[in-house]
Design an enzyme around this catalytic site. Structure first.
Site, PDB file in Angstrom:
ATOM      1  N   GLU A 145      -2.289  -1.459   0.352  1.00 60.14           N
ATOM      2  CA  GLU A 145      -3.419  -1.811  -0.495  1.00 60.14           C
ATOM      3  C   GLU A 145      -4.543  -0.780  -0.371  1.00 60.14           C
ATOM      4  O   GLU A 145      -4.807  -0.297   0.725  1.00 60.14           O
ATOM      5  CB  GLU A 145      -3.921  -3.172   0.003  1.00 60.14           C
ATOM      6  CG  GLU A 145      -4.889  -3.886  -0.870  1.00 60.14           C
ATOM      7  CD  GLU A 145      -5.303  -5.211  -0.204  1.00 60.14           C
ATOM      8  OE1 GLU A 145      -4.711  -6.242  -0.539  1.00 60.14           O
ATOM      9  OE2 GLU A 145      -6.206  -5.197   0.652  1.00 60.14           O
ATOM     10  N   TYR A 172      -9.192  -1.934  -7.565  1.00 61.94           N
ATOM     11  CA  TYR A 172      -8.277  -2.463  -6.560  1.00 61.94           C
ATOM     12  C   TYR A 172      -6.856  -2.062  -6.941  1.00 61.94           C
ATOM     13  O   TYR A 172      -6.454  -2.243  -8.097  1.00 61.94           O
ATOM     14  CB  TYR A 172      -8.369  -3.993  -6.513  1.00 61.94           C
ATOM     15  CG  TYR A 172      -7.284  -4.625  -5.674  1.00 61.94           C
ATOM     16  CD1 TYR A 172      -7.487  -4.866  -4.321  1.00 61.94           C
ATOM     17  CD2 TYR A 172      -6.048  -4.938  -6.224  1.00 61.94           C
ATOM     18  CE1 TYR A 172      -6.478  -5.400  -3.540  1.00 61.94           C
ATOM     19  CE2 TYR A 172      -5.030  -5.472  -5.448  1.00 61.94           C
ATOM     20  CZ  TYR A 172      -5.255  -5.702  -4.104  1.00 61.94           C
ATOM     21  OH  TYR A 172      -4.251  -6.215  -3.325  1.00 61.94           O
TER      22      TYR A 172
END
Ligand code: GDP
Ligand code: MN
Length: 385
Positions: free
Chosen positions: A189, A101
């Site tokens: 993101e 992530y």
């Protein structure tokens, strides 16, 4: 403003990040054609402004074009967290060895762009953040210096041990930072950032949120706006030049001035109610805005009472009063008939006497103080007569 995954990844690609070859489809036939053209196994992904699509069944692999047709047919029209899927992304499927992530948010506390990275990426990142926050590494970036190469490398080392992967990741992070800054984003993101068995890194999912106040200088991003995927009342408010945010309570608030609107919401809570919205009709004297505001607020079935809090400065009380009367007339003439909701009006300032006279002529009364108005609206919202 939120943008779709395919749009965010388009921005990523323009900044030199590796993304799969992919294209958007609005029908199963189109999905089949894209899969045929790609000639590989594909992944079909719902394009909606919400996370957790995978867990909701909105991300599916397909081995053949026929299967892509069939899977797209199932995902299109699906409801994911209240949003209808109207388009799917058909992407070349990537073989996954590892999911990381990486994200950047604009942190108001430090007033900086803050990186968050974790080697435990993928669909369970929320649980990782909640249960094992130590697995998420943060770094606040100095806005003048930007992301320094050693910082990018040290973040990359939190994710990978293989030097070739660290090098790729450091490059990805630098590009993500550039994309974030150049787009005036408040969030960017990649989840998952995947490693293939060959050790190559790909941005498999992308999310970006763009600061509304900067859209004027990003025509190409403004053009990405998807009205189909926005809260309809918020879109209507934006078109009418009203600042409107929908909330969960039952007291509809119509206020002039953002500060007064905030104070009104505080007062509603203070007196035991919950505001249904934030709404600033602005400082102008335009009755049409009041009409639109009334329409927006009364279209929410949860609203039990409407509270006007108007301080007449540049805004003239008689204009607002005319707006209220016009709006009520139009609503009465509409399909639903007269408004049955109780209305409380606090009106003070420029042309107050004229405003009151207009309201009295149709049987409405303006109360004197803000506290009185709020208490009355909260009580009426709870069913008092
Ligand atoms: P989200 O659930 O909305 O975050 O959607 P994602 O695009 O992140 O997809 C969810 C999950 O689907 C990913 O974490 C992967 O595990 C899986 N997935 C997505 N694309 C691919 C792909 O190309 N190949 C494989 N094997 N899995 C994929
Ligand atoms: Mn994801």
């Amino acid at each position: 403003m939120n943008i779709h995954e395919f749009q965010a990844k388009g921005i990523f690609a323009r900044h030199g990040m590796a993304i799969p070859t992919e294209q958007v489809a609005r029908t199963p036939e189109e999905a089949r054609r894209i899969a045929e053209k790609l000639g590989t196994r594909v992944v079909v992904k719902a394009q909606v402004h919400v996370g957790g699509r995978g867990k909701a069944g909105g991300v599916k692999l397909a081995s053949t074009p026929d299967e892509a047709f069939e899977v797209a047919g199932r995902i299109l029209g699906m409801d994911i967290k209240g949003l209808t899927v109207r388009q799917v992304l058909v992407a070349e499927a990537v073989e996954i060895d590892h999911e990381a992530y990486v994200g950047i948010i604009l942190d108001r506390q430090t007033r900086r762009a803050v990186f968050m990275v974790s080697a435990a990426g993928g669909v369970d990142i929320e649980e990782v953040a909640r249960d094992t926050p130590e697995k998420i590494h943060k770094l606040a970036v100095d806005p003048l210096l930007g992301l320094l190469p050693y910082q990018a490398r040290s973040l990359a080392y939190k994710l990978y041990s293989d030097p070739a992967q660290v090098k790729q990741a450091a490059g990805m992070l630098a590009r993500l930072y550039d994309a974030f800054i150049e787009s005036d984003a408040s969030l960017a993101e990649i989840n998952p950032l995947v490693t293939t068995p060959e050790g190559k890194l790909w941005a498999l999912d992308g999310k970006m949120n763009i600061d509304d106040n900067a859209l004027f200088r990003h025509e190409e991003i403004e053009a990405m706006r998807d009205p189909e995927s926005e809260e309809p009342t918020e879109a209507e408010a934006r078109d009418a030049d009203l600042s409107f945010v929908k909330l969960d309570g039952d007291i509809g608030c119509i206020v002039n001035g953002a500060g007064l609107a905030m104070a009104t919401m505080d007062m509603v809570k203070f007196y035991g109610g919950m505001p249904a919205n934030f709404l600033d009709i602005g400082g102008s004297s335009n009755p049409d805005k009041v009409v639109t505001a009334m329409n927006i607020i009364t279209s929410d079935d949860r609203v039990k009472a409407v509270l006007f809090n108007i301080f007449g400065g540049i805004t003239r009380c008689d204009d607002v009063a005319n707006g209220i009367v016009t709006a009520l007339d139009r609503i009465a003439a509409g399909p639903g008939g007269s408004l049955t909701l109780p209305i409380v009006i606090r009106l003070t300032g420029t042309n107050e006497a004229e405003g009151r006279k207009i309201l009295e002529s149709v049987g409405l009364v303006a109360v004197d103080t803000m506290a009185e108005a709020v208490q009355k609206a909260v009580a009426l919202g709870k069913g008092a007569k």
